[in-house]
Motif scaffolding. Structure first.
Motif, PDB file in Angstrom:
ATOM      1  N   ARG A  99      11.424  74.245 -16.602  1.00 15.02           N
ATOM      2  CA  ARG A  99      10.479  73.074 -16.803  1.00 15.02           C
ATOM      3  C   ARG A  99      11.125  71.848 -17.286  1.00 15.02           C
ATOM      4  O   ARG A  99      10.679  70.910 -16.822  1.00 15.02           O
ATOM      5  CB  ARG A  99       9.344  73.601 -17.831  1.00 15.02           C
ATOM      6  CG  ARG A  99       8.445  72.314 -18.318  1.00 15.02           C
ATOM      7  CD  ARG A  99       7.488  73.344 -19.146  1.00 15.02           C
ATOM      8  NE  ARG A  99       6.337  74.067 -18.637  1.00 15.02           N
ATOM      9  CZ  ARG A  99       6.245  75.364 -18.886  1.00 15.02           C
ATOM     10  NH1 ARG A  99       7.201  75.900 -19.914  1.00 15.02           N
ATOM     11  NH2 ARG A  99       5.315  76.103 -18.481  1.00 15.02           N
ATOM     12  N   GLU A 100      12.033  72.237 -18.307  1.00 16.00           N
ATOM     13  CA  GLU A 100      12.920  71.087 -18.833  1.00 16.00           C
ATOM     14  C   GLU A 100      13.861  70.332 -18.008  1.00 16.00           C
ATOM     15  O   GLU A 100      14.118  69.229 -18.124  1.00 16.00           O
ATOM     16  CB  GLU A 100      13.568  71.574 -20.123  1.00 16.00           C
ATOM     17  CG  GLU A 100      12.653  71.837 -21.248  1.00 16.00           C
ATOM     18  CD  GLU A 100      11.857  70.803 -21.706  1.00 16.00           C
ATOM     19  OE1 GLU A 100      12.231  69.421 -21.897  1.00 16.00           O
ATOM     20  OE2 GLU A 100      10.619  70.784 -22.345  1.00 16.00           O
ATOM     21  N   VAL A 102      12.973  69.846 -14.758  1.00 17.91           N
ATOM     22  CA  VAL A 102      12.087  68.952 -14.120  1.00 17.91           C
ATOM     23  C   VAL A 102      11.813  67.927 -14.907  1.00 17.91           C
ATOM     24  O   VAL A 102      11.851  66.936 -14.225  1.00 17.91           O
ATOM     25  CB  VAL A 102      11.051  69.878 -13.538  1.00 17.91           C
ATOM     26  CG1 VAL A 102      10.055  69.005 -12.690  1.00 17.91           C
ATOM     27  CG2 VAL A 102      11.616  70.833 -12.498  1.00 17.91           C
ATOM     28  N   ARG A 103      11.585  68.099 -16.166  1.00 16.36           N
ATOM     29  CA  ARG A 103      11.149  67.057 -17.208  1.00 16.36           C
ATOM     30  C   ARG A 103      12.172  65.874 -17.286  1.00 16.36           C
ATOM     31  O   ARG A 103      11.981  64.870 -18.004  1.00 16.36           O
ATOM     32  CB  ARG A 103      10.538  67.455 -18.092  1.00 16.36           C
ATOM     33  CG  ARG A 103       9.782  66.532 -19.339  1.00 16.36           C
ATOM     34  CD  ARG A 103       8.978  67.319 -20.342  1.00 16.36           C
ATOM     35  NE  ARG A 103      10.011  67.623 -21.445  1.00 16.36           N
ATOM     36  CZ  ARG A 103      10.103  66.987 -22.493  1.00 16.36           C
ATOM     37  NH1 ARG A 103       9.548  65.656 -22.554  1.00 16.36           N
ATOM     38  NH2 ARG A 103      10.728  67.294 -23.539  1.00 16.36           N
ATOM     39  N   GLY A 116       4.839  64.344 -19.636  1.00 11.67           N
ATOM     40  CA  GLY A 116       5.938  64.756 -18.814  1.00 11.67           C
ATOM     41  C   GLY A 116       5.823  66.299 -18.485  1.00 11.67           C
ATOM     42  O   GLY A 116       6.314  66.782 -17.521  1.00 11.67           O
ATOM     43  N   ALA A 120       5.629  67.931 -15.176  1.00 13.24           N
ATOM     44  CA  ALA A 120       6.963  69.133 -14.673  1.00 13.24           C
ATOM     45  C   ALA A 120       6.041  70.297 -13.890  1.00 13.24           C
ATOM     46  O   ALA A 120       6.332  70.811 -13.055  1.00 13.24           O
ATOM     47  CB  ALA A 120       7.564  69.377 -15.823  1.00 13.24           C
ATOM     48  N   ASP A 121       4.930  70.622 -14.676  1.00 10.30           N
ATOM     49  CA  ASP A 121       4.379  71.869 -14.153  1.00 10.30           C
ATOM     50  C   ASP A 121       3.490  71.594 -13.136  1.00 10.30           C
ATOM     51  O   ASP A 121       3.548  72.424 -12.194  1.00 10.30           O
ATOM     52  CB  ASP A 121       3.288  72.464 -15.479  1.00 10.30           C
ATOM     53  CG  ASP A 121       3.719  73.242 -16.573  1.00 10.30           C
ATOM     54  OD1 ASP A 121       5.159  73.386 -16.317  1.00 10.30           O
ATOM     55  OD2 ASP A 121       3.276  73.570 -17.394  1.00 10.30           O
ATOM     56  N   TYR A 123       4.631  69.688 -10.495  1.00 10.98           N
ATOM     57  CA  TYR A 123       5.556  70.067  -9.425  1.00 10.98           C
ATOM     58  C   TYR A 123       6.231  70.961  -9.322  1.00 10.98           C
ATOM     59  O   TYR A 123       6.562  71.387  -8.191  1.00 10.98           O
ATOM     60  CB  TYR A 123       6.816  68.635  -9.652  1.00 10.98           C
ATOM     61  CG  TYR A 123       6.172  67.324  -9.038  1.00 10.98           C
ATOM     62  CD1 TYR A 123       6.287  66.904  -7.766  1.00 10.98           C
ATOM     63  CD2 TYR A 123       5.381  66.546  -9.948  1.00 10.98           C
ATOM     64  CE1 TYR A 123       5.575  65.604  -7.396  1.00 10.98           C
ATOM     65  CE2 TYR A 123       4.646  65.414  -9.490  1.00 10.98           C
ATOM     66  CZ  TYR A 123       4.742  64.975  -8.142  1.00 10.98           C
ATOM     67  OH  TYR A 123       4.375  63.720  -7.621  1.00 10.98           O
ATOM     68  N   ALA A 133       8.597  78.686 -14.841  1.00  9.11           N
ATOM     69  CA  ALA A 133       8.837  77.518 -15.871  1.00  9.11           C
ATOM     70  C   ALA A 133       9.705  77.674 -16.802  1.00  9.11           C
ATOM     71  O   ALA A 133      10.361  76.727 -17.343  1.00  9.11           O
ATOM     72  CB  ALA A 133       7.470  77.058 -16.188  1.00  9.11           C
ATOM     73  N   ARG A 152      12.422  68.135  -9.448  1.00 10.22           N
ATOM     74  CA  ARG A 152      13.097  67.090 -10.380  1.00 10.22           C
ATOM     75  C   ARG A 152      12.936  65.616  -9.993  1.00 10.22           C
ATOM     76  O   ARG A 152      12.815  64.784 -10.386  1.00 10.22           O
ATOM     77  CB  ARG A 152      14.550  67.708 -10.884  1.00 10.22           C
ATOM     78  CG  ARG A 152      14.863  66.790 -11.871  1.00 10.22           C
ATOM     79  CD  ARG A 152      16.067  67.355 -12.646  1.00 10.22           C
ATOM     80  NE  ARG A 152      17.208  67.508 -11.794  1.00 10.22           N
ATOM     81  CZ  ARG A 152      18.572  67.848 -11.914  1.00 10.22           C
ATOM     82  NH1 ARG A 152      18.679  68.301 -13.112  1.00 10.22           N
ATOM     83  NH2 ARG A 152      19.525  67.799 -11.191  1.00 10.22           N
ATOM     84  N   VAL A 155       9.348  64.514  -9.014  1.00 11.17           N
ATOM     85  CA  VAL A 155       8.498  64.307 -10.423  1.00 11.17           C
ATOM     86  C   VAL A 155       8.252  62.834 -10.686  1.00 11.17           C
ATOM     87  O   VAL A 155       7.276  62.403 -11.413  1.00 11.17           O
ATOM     88  CB  VAL A 155       8.878  65.321 -11.338  1.00 11.17           C
ATOM     89  CG1 VAL A 155      10.164  64.957 -12.038  1.00 11.17           C
ATOM     90  CG2 VAL A 155       7.443  65.418 -12.662  1.00 11.17           C
TER      91      VAL A 155
END
Length: 269
Positions: A99-100, A102-103, A116, A120-121, A123, A133, A152, A155
């Motif tokens: 998750r982080e 992607v964010r 954010g 992220a979730d 996508y 995640a 990533r 997003v």
């Protein structure tokens, strides 16, 4: 469906790039290319012809020795979030969760944390990895890591997605699954995609336009307009790839590429 007269987002005009010093031999020579709104362009050519170099110029990672690359009329001078990039080896941060990872781009753009995380979730769900995640990259398979890399890039809602052999290291089954995923994402988002591959079948089954480059110094020598990807579903991939039209175009492109390889070998003798 593409518009009849789509807008050119990216324009590459008379671009050349020399090795090392400005007076060194060219790796790219007099490249002219336009990427239009909503199209899926696949770039093929023999190894060392400068495919990845051209992508990096469009991404803003390197500057050409001559000519220009512009996006919406503005010269490309460096990377920016409107142009997402996905490489063959996804450079994920091992200490961050899926998750982080992607964010991360949203965080750099100062997007509020709650927004954010929600994006992220969203996508991760699009690429089928929401349940992972909280996992770290080392807990994921190669195909899953590439899905994270795609999420990533997407997003940030880029207008252009640049992909440098993203599925080259995957096994055949995972590769086909990833192709269908990318096809679905392209149809859903309308994002313009430039996709580099060595695989002619992959190019024809994904692209709406296929470009073939010469051996080094790389030039674009042929362009083919295709429509196979528009009708392909997960169930019909085989039907498209064994159709007479597909096989005929495949042989023509392979002939062009093999001719380039033979020319290179003959020049060494």
């Amino acid at each position: 469906m593409l518009e009849k007269n789509p807008t050119a987002i990216i324009s590459v005009e008379n671009v050349s790039l020399a090795y090392g010093a400005a007076d060194g031999p060219n790796v790219l020579e007099e490249i002219d290319l336009k990427l239009h709104e909503g199209e899926f362009v696949c770039l093929l050519g023999p190894s060392g012809c400068g495919k990845s170099t051209l992508l990096k110029i469009i991404a803003g990672l390197i500057q050409p020795s001559a000519g220009s690359a512009v996006m919406d009329g503005i010269h490309i001078t460096g990377p920016e979030w409107h142009r997402g990039v996905v490489f063959q080896q996804p450079p994920l941060y091992s200490w961050l969760s899926t998750r982080e990872n992607v964010r991360f781009g949203l965080k750099m753009r100062k997007i509020p944390k709650a927004e954010g995380l929600k994006l992220a979730d969203e996508y991760l769900d699009k690429v089928g990895l929401l349940q992972y995640a909280g996992h770290k990259p080392y807990e994921l398979s190669g195909g899953m890591k590439q899905r994270v890399a795609i999420a990533r890039a997407l997003v940030n809602s880029p207008r252009v997605l640049l992909m440098d052999e993203p599925f080259g290291a995957l096994d055949a089954l995972t590769r086909e699954e990833m192709q269908q995923l990318l096809r679905n994402i392209w149809r859903e988002t309308g994002c313009t995609i430039l996709f580099i591959t060595h695989d002619v079948d992959e190019a024809l089954s994904l692209g709406t336009r296929v470009l073939v480059m010469s051996r080094s110094p790389g030039r674009i020598i042929r362009e083919f307009t295709t429509s196979f990807t528009c009708g392909i579903t997960a169930e019909s991939t085989g039907q498209a790839r064994y159709s007479p039209a597909f096989l005929k175009l495949r042989e023509e492109i392979l002939g062009l590429i093999n001719k380039q390889k033979l020319s290179s070998i003959n020049n060494l003798n």
